[in-house]
Design an enzyme around this catalytic site. Structure first.
Site, PDB file in Angstrom:
ATOM      1  N   HIS A 554       1.552  -3.622  -1.312  1.00 54.78           N
ATOM      2  CA  HIS A 554       0.964  -4.890  -0.496  1.00 54.78           C
ATOM      3  C   HIS A 554       0.037  -5.621  -1.338  1.00 54.78           C
ATOM      4  CE1 HIS A 554       1.019  -1.851   3.398  1.00 54.78           C
ATOM      5  NE2 HIS A 554       2.154  -2.339   2.959  1.00 54.78           N
ATOM      6  N   PRO A 555       0.652  -6.002  -2.468  1.00 56.86           N
ATOM      7  CA  PRO A 555      -0.427  -6.954  -3.473  1.00 56.86           C
ATOM      8  C   PRO A 555      -0.563  -8.175  -2.641  1.00 56.86           C
ATOM      9  CG  PRO A 555       2.180  -7.037  -4.273  1.00 56.86           C
ATOM     10  CD  PRO A 555       1.897  -5.768  -3.181  1.00 56.86           C
TER      11      PRO A 555
END
Length: 666
Positions: A554-555
């Site tokens: 989930h950058p």
């Protein structure tokens, strides 16, 4: 050669799949279903692009597909959507095979840099965690587990309090609902969901008995069984997913296939952008984004933008392209002799949800999800003929949001998220899961190989709002060289402490009556490298975290938006790159702080809202033009439109439009 056989040969070559991993019949039947059942045809890959478009969108992922759809709703606007990857395949359509897409040619195959100070990813090969990102039409919505979570309302209200006007929960909720076509009747009728949008959302039609045990166990711990996308987030629920008729509903399927025949939208696949071409001065003396340089079929191309260029290449790709184009930290760009156009903190503020991987529990009953049990001909036929069965599973059957002792329970803002899976690292016999995780042989052979014939389930506890942030940095000025990804996990002790408490809640869940009826117990072989510590102690769990560091990718936050007073902001709240005209970023990188949950739905929302912001800014053009022409005095005049641009008035921050004209008096 029969079509199925042809498809099989193509997939074997182009997708990089190994036949030992996926039964051939599943691929063949998926091919038949894909071409006979799905009524939506594939997007058209344009062969030749025009020299100029009104808008150029870079990246056809969770945000870019939405932006291209919404901008091309305006018939007079021409839109070019550039995607470095190709189209989806038959395999990507099958929810249960999501893991086989990682490390294929639909994946950028990023990896984190080995840690230097705060230790993490030590159970992985080279101390590097894999970070899959979608290199395909639909982006990471093609690779992910399809979980539909919107985040917490306090996330968005916090954005607004930071000075991002227009991004409060009440202001973004309509954009979630605009996209949504929720096919669960009990959800669709609530004030928080809607029907009729492009994006189908529903629960998987099939689940193991363990999914109900997960929700029931949550209630036995004192949490409610609720819609975590509704009024409150804290609680347990059966996972909601972006699936349609038992198949993945990516943003390409949702937003691009229905509009494939729009004449003002061109989609160019396998077109990798190398840089944005920025002119030194625009109308106001600031640099202006004018064109895009990209490679396609081994040949360079340049295409101009009349109005704007929108970067939707994701939290890794967008900062990399900005820096390659001369927009980023001055000292860093000068290291690679990149001419600095604008000194901004691009690539800073990298945030991700991190947790403990492989937290495994053993049960007695043969009810877990195992490859040997469910990749069979009868299961495949049920998927093909009825759009149901085990192949429709999301892999993650349940989601929960819980409070540790560090959470502020006076408000509904939990600090830990659970992803529940009726399987574990061992469930495919050690073939694919260990490979995509990048797990060292020693760790797998010690901890998970003894469970290959067993029945297991797993919880992934994730830290929702980490204090630790990292960076995306260039390795060179060559666009082919992947950037350096430094997640900087666990730099703050508070992150570790919160996660340890979350792990304890997960262990307690296994002890509830709902799970005890299956004889559930914690797998008790210690993590290699942590055996010297007391099992289940806080110190042991911290060691396990630093070894089997796990993220579900989930950058975000690497081109953060913020007000003028924020020195770290790369964008303003209207998603414009500060100090550079006609250039915006619309994707996960714009988040000032990471949202509390899976980001795919929020990124789609950002795409919806970002497209509306562009429309709002440019729709003032027609009104301004009309007003200016009516203000003529004296002799009749003819006007020739030379240029038009939206900008924010410095005094009242109202979007207005400057029109450059030539006047010819009669």
């Amino acid at each position: 050669m029969p079509p199925v056989a042809t498809a099989l040969g193509t997939l074997a070559t182009s997708s990089g799949f190994i036949w030992g991993f996926i039964p051939m019949f599943a691929i063949g039947l998926a091919y038949m279903r894909y071409n006979t059942v799905d009524p939506e045809s594939r997007p058209i890959d344009v062969r030749d692009v025009f020299a100029e478009y009104d808008f150029i969108v870079i990246g056809a992922g969770s945000a870019g597909a939405v932006v291209a759809n919404r901008l091309s709703e305006v018939p007079k606007w021409t839109v070019l959507l550039l995607e470095a990857g190709g189209d989806e395949t038959e395999i990507s359509d099958i929810p249960s095979l999501a893991g086989y897409l990682q490390l294929s040619d639909m994946d950028w195959k990023y990896q984190t840099a080995p840690p230097t100070e705060s230790m993490y990813c030590r159970a992985m090969l080279g101390d590097r965690c894999n970070w899959p990102r979608g290199k395909v039409l639909g982006g990471s919505s093609v690779l992910n587990a399809m979980i539909y979570v919107r985040g917490n309302k306090h996330d968005y209200d916090h954005w607004a309090k930071l000075g991002n006007k227009g991004w409060s929960y009440d202001e973004v909720l309509p954009y979630f609902m605009k996209s949504e076509d929720n096919r669960n009747p009990y959800l669709a009728k609530t004030p928080y969901h809607s029907t009729g949008g492009y994006l189908t959302v529903q629960e998987s039609p099939w689940r193991t008995p363990l999914a109900l045990a997960f929700v029931e166990g949550g209630t036995q711990l004192g949490y409610e069984n609720r819609d975590c996308n509704g009024e409150n987030q804290t609680g347990f629920m059966i996972a909601q997913g972006t699936i349609r008729r038992g198949s993945r509903c990516s943003t390409a399927k949702a937003f691009l296939r229905p509009i494939r025949l729009r004449k003002n939208l061109h989609i160019a696949m396998r077109a990798q952008v190398t840089k944005v071409i920025v002119e030194p001065t625009g109308i106001n003396g600031a640099p202006r984004a004018r064109a895009v340089h990209f490679m396609r079929n081994g040949k360079p191309h340049v295409v101009r933008a009349r109005r704007e260029i929108i970067l939707s290449a994701g939290a890794i790709g967008s900062p990399q392209l900005l820096m390659l184009s001369g927009i980023g930290p001055r000292e860093h760009l000068e290291q690679f002799n990149i001419p600095v156009i604008k000194d901004l903190k691009v690539g800073h503020n990298l945030q991700d949800h991190v947790g403990l991987g492989g937290l495994t529990f053993v049960i007695n009953d043969p009810i877990s999800f195992k490859k040997s049990r469910y990749q069979t001909l009868p299961v495949a036929l049920e998927y093909i003929l009825n759009e149901r069965g085990p192949l429709t599973t999301l892999g993650v059957e349940g989601v929960a949001f819980v409070n540790t002792k560090y959470a502020n329970t006076s408000i509904d803002w939990p600090d830990i998220q659970f992803h529940f899976a009726p399987s574990s690292i061992n469930s495919d016999g050690g073939e694919q899961i260990r490979r995509v995780v990048g797990l060292r042989d020693r760790v797998y052979n010690t901890m998970y190989k003894p469970l290959v014939k067993g029945e297991t389930w797993m919880i992934l506890p994730l830290l929702l709002r980490p204090k630790s942030t990292g960076w995306i940095r260039l390795k060179s000025a060559n666009y082919l060289h992947y950037p350096e990804i430094i997640p900087n996990y666990f730099a703050y002790p508070e992150d570790v402490a919160t996660l340890v408490e979350g792990i304890k809640i997960a262990v307690n869940l296994s002890s509830t009556p709902a799970f005890q009826k299956y004889g559930s117990r914690l797998h008790n072989i210690p993590m290699p490298g942590c055996g010297h510590l007391t099992f289940k102690s806080d110190e042991y769990w911290e060691c396990a975290l630093r070894h089997f560091t796990f993220t579900i990718y989930h950058p975000s936050g690497t081109c953060k938006m913020g007000p003028d007073s924020d020195p770290d902001a790369v964008l303003d709240p209207r998603l414009r790159v500060r100090g550079v005209e006609r250039l915006r970023v619309i994707d996960a990188s714009v988040m000032p702080t990471i949202i509390s949950g899976n980001p795919n739905a929020p990124v789609i929302m950002i795409g919806e809202k970002g497209a509306d912001i562009i429309k709002e800014d440019w729709n003032t053009v027609h009104k301004t033009r009309t007003r200016m022409l009516r203000l003529g005095r004296g002799r009749p005049s003819f006007y020739t439109l030379c240029d038009e641009r939206p900008y924010e008035h410095k005094l009242n921050h109202v979007p207005v439009t400057v029109i450059i004209i030539r006047q010819y008096n009669v």
